[in-house]
Design an enzyme around this catalytic site. Structure first.
Site, PDB file in Angstrom:
ATOM      1  N   HIS A 169      36.098  42.980  50.535  1.00 34.36           N
ATOM      2  CA  HIS A 169      34.669  42.638  50.675  1.00 34.36           C
ATOM      3  C   HIS A 169      33.775  43.871  50.675  1.00 34.36           C
ATOM      4  O   HIS A 169      32.566  43.760  50.470  1.00 34.36           O
ATOM      5  CB  HIS A 169      34.448  41.841  51.971  1.00 34.36           C
ATOM      6  CG  HIS A 169      35.019  40.457  51.902  1.00 34.36           C
ATOM      7  ND1 HIS A 169      34.246  39.340  51.759  1.00 34.36           N
ATOM      8  CD2 HIS A 169      36.309  40.020  51.912  1.00 34.36           C
ATOM      9  CE1 HIS A 169      35.022  38.272  51.697  1.00 34.36           C
ATOM     10  NE2 HIS A 169      36.282  38.660  51.799  1.00 34.36           N
ATOM     11  N   ASP A 381      26.839  48.881  50.057  1.00 29.54           N
ATOM     12  CA  ASP A 381      27.256  47.558  50.526  1.00 29.54           C
ATOM     13  C   ASP A 381      28.193  46.964  49.489  1.00 29.54           C
ATOM     14  O   ASP A 381      27.959  47.134  48.280  1.00 29.54           O
ATOM     15  CB  ASP A 381      26.016  46.647  50.672  1.00 29.54           C
ATOM     16  CG  ASP A 381      26.069  45.778  51.919  1.00 29.54           C
ATOM     17  OD1 ASP A 381      27.186  45.424  52.329  1.00 29.54           O
ATOM     18  OD2 ASP A 381      25.005  45.456  52.470  1.00 29.54           O
TER      19      ASP A 381
HETATM   20  P1  ADQ Z   1      28.279  42.045  56.009  1.00 31.85           P
HETATM   21  O1  ADQ Z   1      28.348  43.522  56.142  1.00 31.85           O
HETATM   22  O2  ADQ Z   1      28.341  41.251  57.261  1.00 31.85           O
HETATM   23  O3  ADQ Z   1      29.400  41.480  55.025  1.00 31.85           O
HETATM   24  P2  ADQ Z   1      26.207  40.603  54.390  1.00 31.85           P
HETATM   25  O4  ADQ Z   1      26.869  40.316  53.093  1.00 31.85           O
HETATM   26  O5  ADQ Z   1      24.750  40.917  54.232  1.00 31.85           O
HETATM   27  O6  ADQ Z   1      26.878  41.788  55.189  1.00 31.85           O
HETATM   28  O7  ADQ Z   1      26.344  39.329  55.297  1.00 31.85           O
HETATM   29  C1  ADQ Z   1      25.704  39.225  56.545  1.00 31.85           C
HETATM   30  C2  ADQ Z   1      25.729  37.769  56.996  1.00 31.85           C
HETATM   31  O8  ADQ Z   1      25.332  37.701  58.360  1.00 31.85           O
HETATM   32  C3  ADQ Z   1      24.767  36.916  56.191  1.00 31.85           C
HETATM   33  O9  ADQ Z   1      25.415  35.723  55.810  1.00 31.85           O
HETATM   34  C4  ADQ Z   1      23.631  36.613  57.156  1.00 31.85           C
HETATM   35  O10 ADQ Z   1      23.067  35.316  57.026  1.00 31.85           O
HETATM   36  C5  ADQ Z   1      24.282  36.750  58.508  1.00 31.85           C
HETATM   37  N1  ADQ Z   1      23.269  37.291  59.440  1.00 31.85           N
HETATM   38  C6  ADQ Z   1      22.652  38.468  59.344  1.00 31.85           C
HETATM   39  N2  ADQ Z   1      21.769  38.625  60.359  1.00 31.85           N
HETATM   40  C7  ADQ Z   1      21.835  37.509  61.090  1.00 31.85           C
HETATM   41  C8  ADQ Z   1      21.199  37.056  62.291  1.00 31.85           C
HETATM   42  N3  ADQ Z   1      20.332  37.805  62.974  1.00 31.85           N
HETATM   43  N4  ADQ Z   1      21.525  35.868  62.758  1.00 31.85           N
HETATM   44  C9  ADQ Z   1      22.433  35.111  62.127  1.00 31.85           C
HETATM   45  N5  ADQ Z   1      23.086  35.487  61.013  1.00 31.85           N
HETATM   46  C10 ADQ Z   1      22.798  36.661  60.510  1.00 31.85           C
HETATM   47  C11 ADQ Z   1      30.552  42.044  54.371  1.00 31.85           C
HETATM   48  C12 ADQ Z   1      30.228  43.195  53.419  1.00 31.85           C
HETATM   49  C13 ADQ Z   1      29.156  42.761  52.443  1.00 31.85           C
HETATM   50  C14 ADQ Z   1      29.606  41.508  51.679  1.00 31.85           C
HETATM   51  C15 ADQ Z   1      30.110  40.446  52.643  1.00 31.85           C
HETATM   52  C16 ADQ Z   1      30.748  39.270  51.909  1.00 31.85           C
HETATM   53  O11 ADQ Z   1      29.814  44.334  54.149  1.00 31.85           O
HETATM   54  O12 ADQ Z   1      28.869  43.802  51.522  1.00 31.85           O
HETATM   55  O13 ADQ Z   1      28.498  40.979  50.980  1.00 31.85           O
HETATM   56  O14 ADQ Z   1      31.068  40.959  53.559  1.00 31.85           O
HETATM   57  O15 ADQ Z   1      31.745  39.727  51.043  1.00 31.85           O
END
Ligand code: ADQ
Length: 481
Positions: A169, A381
């Site tokens: 990921h 990311d």
């Molecule tokens: P993350 O580093 O966690 O994922 P991201 O892909 O942006 O980063 O996902 C974050 C998730 O957390 C989103 O689904 C979002 O809705 C949720 N979220 C964020 N802030 C929130 C809040 N305050 N309350 C509730 N929910 C919240 C890792 C990798 C990424 C990759 C994903 C999936 O780092 O690059 O995109 O896995 O492969």
């Protein structure tokens, strides 16, 4: 055995629920982060199994909790227990003090403590044991992310014959950075024990192949297109890239709901004047929040006429709080919010609204729906699902996405988003200004392009393309139970 008895077995470091103390007892709360958002709709109601750590050290009897969570999720959950020392060495240590920063090109955050490696292998072996106890010969085993790079090699030691798939990921780093890893050859050989290895983007696959060519003596790579074949040690391994996504329809339908409309209304009540610029991130130094604040500060310095007409809402979801560098980042973020607000706040207007908690889905979508500009500027990311969620939820089609060129989502979203170098305070500040003054016609045109691309390449497209390459199957071949 028919195809219908074939099950999906997913293994990731964490279960999609985490266990928290609730007085003398325990409660399960939904896990946060991109992996859970992406994988939960895939497994939901399909009767498969999710294997992972419940998030607390030690062995506590949580079978009742897991059984009821499994019933409501529609798939089984099997725990892998970690003792406190395992958490220190395997989870905080090798996973989060070595692989996480190194794979995001932030080598100065790494702690290459020699004792971490053996612990990492031991825990990967523990995951392998739980997987082998729960997988039938026809099941599809799909291991996820950087904590479990060595699980397939341990499964093969246990005699597992089934083909085993892996998806990373997070980014895979360029050769110069990967070369710093003391266990670089061991990691590459472990990854080659999988039968299919998936990355988020072409960038990551290219980096991986270059590392293979440099550090694995007998490697040969053939083919072209999305999936290539590598040969080493008499085995073939398929290596592809599969940009992960979201359940687009779920986000866009929910964004139209009464609940979300109400949440959006309250947000407007709170911030009645001007445009909202939104940042949403897990607490993490890879997300570039301090640079983003400096860029917003520069924007405020350069555009005094726009004060009161723009507000930055920064939502941060707590994450990895037991790791000191994350606690330091929280303090740094709070200090910067205080400093910038102290400098620019005027009666009736506070430039940065800072929220530090996990939001419910309707609340989060309320922010996505309301914000005129999304400012998503990770230093690096794997993908970044927030960028895709913002577009799916922007039902008025008038929002502008400012996105880091180092997010894995950038190649798919570059036609509609304003791409920026997150390290350039000037460039990000200018992008905020460009977004602020962009006319409605252009905003609509860009947002339609973005929505079209995320809707077409959604989470089901992603899982189907991965399953198709891995086992020549689609998700519907694992029928709902
Ligand atoms: P993350 O580093 O966690 O994922 P991201 O892909 O942006 O980063 O996902 C974050 C998730 O957390 C989103 O689904 C979002 O809705 C949720 N979220 C964020 N802030 C929130 C809040 N305050 N309350 C509730 N929910 C919240 C890792 C990798 C990424 C990759 C994903 C999936 O780092 O690059 O995109 O896995 O492969």
């Amino acid at each position: 055995m028919s195809n219908n008895s074939r099950k999906l077995i997913i293994a990731s470091n964490r279960l999609p629920f985490v266990l928290e103390r609730d007085g003398d007892s325990w409660k399960l709360i939904p896990g946060s982060g991109g992996l859970v958002t992406a994988m939960a709709p895939v497994l939901r109601d399909r009767g498969g199994t999710w294997i992972g750590w419940p998030g607390i050290a030690g062995k506590v009897d949580i079978s009742d909790h897991l059984a009821s969570a499994s019933t409501s999720a529609g798939f089984d959950m099997k725990p892998v227990y970690l003792e406190e020392e395992d958490v220190k060495q395997y989870y905080i240590g090798l996973s989060n003090e070595v692989l996480w920063p190194l794979f995001h090109d932030l080598q100065s955050y790494c702690n290459f403590n020699p004792s971490y490696w053996q612990a990492y292998i031991d825990i990967n072996a523990r995951f392998a044991r739980v997987i082998s106890e729960n997988a039938g010969p026809e099941d599809f085993i799909w291991v996820h992310d950087y904590h479990l790079l060595a699980t397939a090699s341990e499964l093969k030691k246990l005699g597992m014959q089934t083909s085993i798939a892996f998806f990373l990921h997070i980014p895979f780093p360029p050769l110069d950075i990967f070369a710093k890893l003391p266990w670089r050859t061991e990691i590459l050989h472990s990854m080659l024990a999988y039968d299919i290895v998936g990355f988020q983007t072409l960038r990551d696959r290219r980096n991986f192949l270059q590392c293979l060519r440099t550090f694995v003596d007998d490697i040969s790579i053939e083919g072209k297109g999305q999936v290539l074949t590598a040969r080493s040690g008499g085995r073939s391994i398929r290596i592809g890239y599969f940009p992960i996504s979201i359940d687009y329809d779920e986000f866009s339908h929910m964004a139209e709901s009464r609940e979300v409309a109400d949440a959006a209304w309250y947000i407007h009540e709170d911030i009645p004047k001007g445009k909202i610029v939104l940042g949403v991130d897990r607490l993490d130094y890879t997300k570039g929040i301090p640079y983003r604040f400096r860029a917003f500060e520069k924007f405020l310095e350069e555009h005094p006429d726009l004060h009161r007409k723009i507000t930055l809402v920064q939502v941060v979801v707590p994450s990895r709080r037991n790791i000191p560098v994350y606690e330091d980042l929280k303090i740094e973020i709070e200090r910067m919010v205080g400093e910038i607000n102290g400098r620019f706040t005027r009666s009736g207007w506070v430039p940065i609204h800072y929220i530090f908690r996990s939001l419910s889905r309707p609340e989060l979508l309320g922010y996505y729906r309301t914000a005129e500009i999304a400012l998503i500027t990770p230093l690096k990311d794997g993908m970044n699902l927030v960028a895709k969620e913002y577009c799916a939820s922007n039902i008025e089609q008038s929002g502008v996405l400012i996105l880091s060129e180092f997010a894995g989502a950038a190649p798919q979203m570059k036609k509609g988003a304003i791409l920026v170098n997150p390290y350039s305070i000037e460039e990000v500040s200018k992008a905020i200004f460009d977004a602020w003054r962009m006319d409605l016609r252009e905003r609509r045109m860009r947002m339609k392009k973005l929505q079209g691309s995320v809707a077409k390449n959604d989470i089901y497209w992603w899982v189907n393309s991965f399953l198709n390459v891995s086992i020549d199957r689609k998700l519907d071949d694992f029928p709902p139970v």
